[in-house]
Design an enzyme around this catalytic site. Structure first.
Site, short mmCIF file in Angstrom:
data_model
loop_
_atom_site.label_atom_id
_atom_site.label_comp_id
_atom_site.label_asym_id
_atom_site.label_seq_id
_atom_site.Cartn_x
_atom_site.Cartn_y
_atom_site.Cartn_z
N VAL A 1 33.00 58.16 62.78
CA VAL A 1 32.19 59.17 62.09
C VAL A 1 31.95 60.35 63.02
O VAL A 1 31.95 61.51 62.60
CB VAL A 1 30.85 58.55 61.63
CG1 VAL A 1 29.93 59.60 61.02
CG2 VAL A 1 31.09 57.41 60.64
N GLY A 2 31.75 60.07 64.31
CA GLY A 2 31.46 61.11 65.30
C GLY A 2 32.56 62.16 65.33
O GLY A 2 33.75 61.82 65.38
N ASN A 3 32.16 63.41 65.32
CA ASN A 3 33.13 64.50 65.21
C ASN A 3 33.72 64.94 66.54
O ASN A 3 33.06 64.81 67.55
CB ASN A 3 32.44 65.71 64.56
CG ASN A 3 32.45 65.56 63.06
OD1 ASN A 3 33.39 65.04 62.49
ND2 ASN A 3 31.37 66.01 62.43
N ASP B 1 33.05 63.95 52.35
CA ASP B 1 33.64 65.11 51.67
C ASP B 1 33.99 64.74 50.23
O ASP B 1 33.76 65.51 49.30
CB ASP B 1 34.87 65.59 52.45
CG ASP B 1 34.52 65.81 53.91
OD1 ASP B 1 33.58 66.58 54.17
OD2 ASP B 1 35.15 65.20 54.78
N ARG C 1 30.77 64.50 48.33
CA ARG C 1 30.22 65.84 48.05
C ARG C 1 30.94 66.47 46.85
O ARG C 1 30.31 67.09 46.00
CB ARG C 1 30.40 66.74 49.28
CG ARG C 1 29.41 66.45 50.40
CD ARG C 1 29.81 67.13 51.69
NE ARG C 1 28.76 67.04 52.70
CZ ARG C 1 28.94 67.31 53.98
NH1 ARG C 1 30.11 67.71 54.42
NH2 ARG C 1 27.93 67.21 54.83
N HIS D 1 38.79 66.24 58.56
CA HIS D 1 37.38 66.47 58.25
C HIS D 1 36.95 67.74 58.98
O HIS D 1 36.40 67.70 60.08
CB HIS D 1 36.52 65.28 58.68
CG HIS D 1 35.05 65.56 58.58
ND1 HIS D 1 34.41 65.77 57.39
CD2 HIS D 1 34.10 65.73 59.53
CE1 HIS D 1 33.13 66.05 57.61
NE2 HIS D 1 32.92 66.03 58.90
#
Ligand code: NAX
Length: 326
Positions: free
Chosen positions: A129-131, A159, A162, A187
């Site tokens: 999850v960490g970008n 995404d 959303r 992402h």
């Protein structure tokens, strides 16, 4: 009695971590019959805060929670983990370029990838999850010699969710009425939301919502939603990100329900012209517990095809930036 699954979560004391771990413990992620042991991994500076989170987990008396462990040592944190959720990473600072962030965070994922490969279950399932999550995942997967690369995935489910949320508001139907919404690629703002295969109450998206809105607003709203949340809340998305991580693992383990497939960033097998090995968001069909395959052969519109190339190019460039870590 079903054996508990061990779920390791990094960044457990952070915003997303705090929204995530209670939902894992309540059974929302792995189902109502699956006990879990949580292994919370934090930086030394935040390990006391993670202990506080563990105390609150105990205080919830969740029937499915078979244990909570807290550590700042990745070798301990990933030990025997069946599911690994890599949430923790350095945030992007003011004026920092995406390439700086990639270089700053890369070493974290080298270390964690090695620790996962050495200590987690041989068939551990990983979500990053960490970008920047696609490339962090690429780095972690590159360290794997024992765990299959296919088990390393990154999150584009937020995404997708959303996009579903936008369609549901516009068409004034429940989100559950929307199927097969797809996100391709990275992402990042180059992601490609694709409604061409999606349906709303069984009908094509084009026939259910205003064409002007779909062409002019929908795509931009989805791609810039993260920024809009920061502007409104003063903080980045947290509960919705945690919810998407729950959905990603839930569907990988328990199936995608009414959807034929789901968006997951996974190692490319070369489908749709995406260079092999890139962690790329594809339509993924879940074929059994912890089994998925990339759905091939979907017909792409000319517009999607063109934009796919931009997100491929960005990921190729990110890969070049971290080449020495692979
Ligand atoms: P926070 O800063 O609130 O929390 C991060 C936590 O991670 C902190 O407690 C920190 O101590 C910990 N941490 C940092 N490095 C660590 C390491 N090496 N080992 C263990 N723990 C470590 O950030 P939060 O809002 O929770 O966001 C976490 C990450 O998710 C960020 O990288 C963020 O950019 C990313 N996001 C990804 C999204 C996605 O869709 N893929 C969307 C939401 C979010 O922006």
């Amino acid at each position: 009695m079903t054996q508990p699954l061990r779920v390791a979560v990094t960044g457990a004391a952070g915003q997303i971590g705090y929204s995530l771990v209670f939902r894992i413990a309540s059974g929302e992620m792995l189902g109502p019959d699956q006990p879990v042991i949580l292994q919370l991994l934090e930086l030394p500076v935040a390990v006391d805060a993670a202990r506080g989170v563990a105390m609150e987990l105990t205080d919830c008396a969740f029937p499915l929670l078979a244990g909570v462990e807290v550590t700042s040592d990745p070798n301990e944190g990933f030990k025997d983990a069946d599911v690994v959720m890599l949430v923790g990473s350095k945030p992007r600072g003011p004026g920092m370029l995406r390439s700086d962030l990639i270089r700053e965070n890369g070493p974290i994922f080298v270390g964690q990838g090695k620790a996962i490969d050495a200590h987690a279950s041989a068939d551990a399932k990983v979500i990053v999850v960490g970008n920047p999550c696609n490339t962090n995942c690429l780095i972690a997967a590159a360290q794997a010699t024992r765990i299959p690369k296919k088990n390393f995935t990154a999150m584009t489910r937020l995404d997708q969710n959303r996009a579903v949320g936008q369609l549901s508001e516009k068409a004034q139907v429940a989100a559950a009425e929307i199927s097969n919404m797809l996100i391709w690629g990275n992402h990042s703002p180059t992601m490609v939301p694709d409604t061409n295969h999606a349906t709303i109450s069984g009908a094509s998206v084009g026939s259910a919502v205003d064409a002007g809105w779909l062409a002019d607003e929908f795509d931009g709203t989805v791609r810039t939603r993260g920024k809009a949340i920061i502007n409104a809340r003063g903080k980045s998305s947290a509960a919705s990100a945690a919810s998407a991580a729950i959905d990603h693992i839930h569907d990988w383990f328990l199936g995608t329900g009414d959807n034929s497939y789901v968006s997951m960033a996974v190692p490319s097998n070369g489908a749709y012209g995406v260079p092999e090995g890139l962690i790329f968001s594809f339509p993924c069909r879940v074929t059994g517990p912890w089994e998925y395959e990339i759905v091939e052969g979907l017909e792409l519109s000319a517009a999607v095809q063109e934009r796919l190339q931009a997100t491929i190019d960005e990921l190729v460039e990110e890969r070049a930036t971290v080449q020495e870590m692979l």
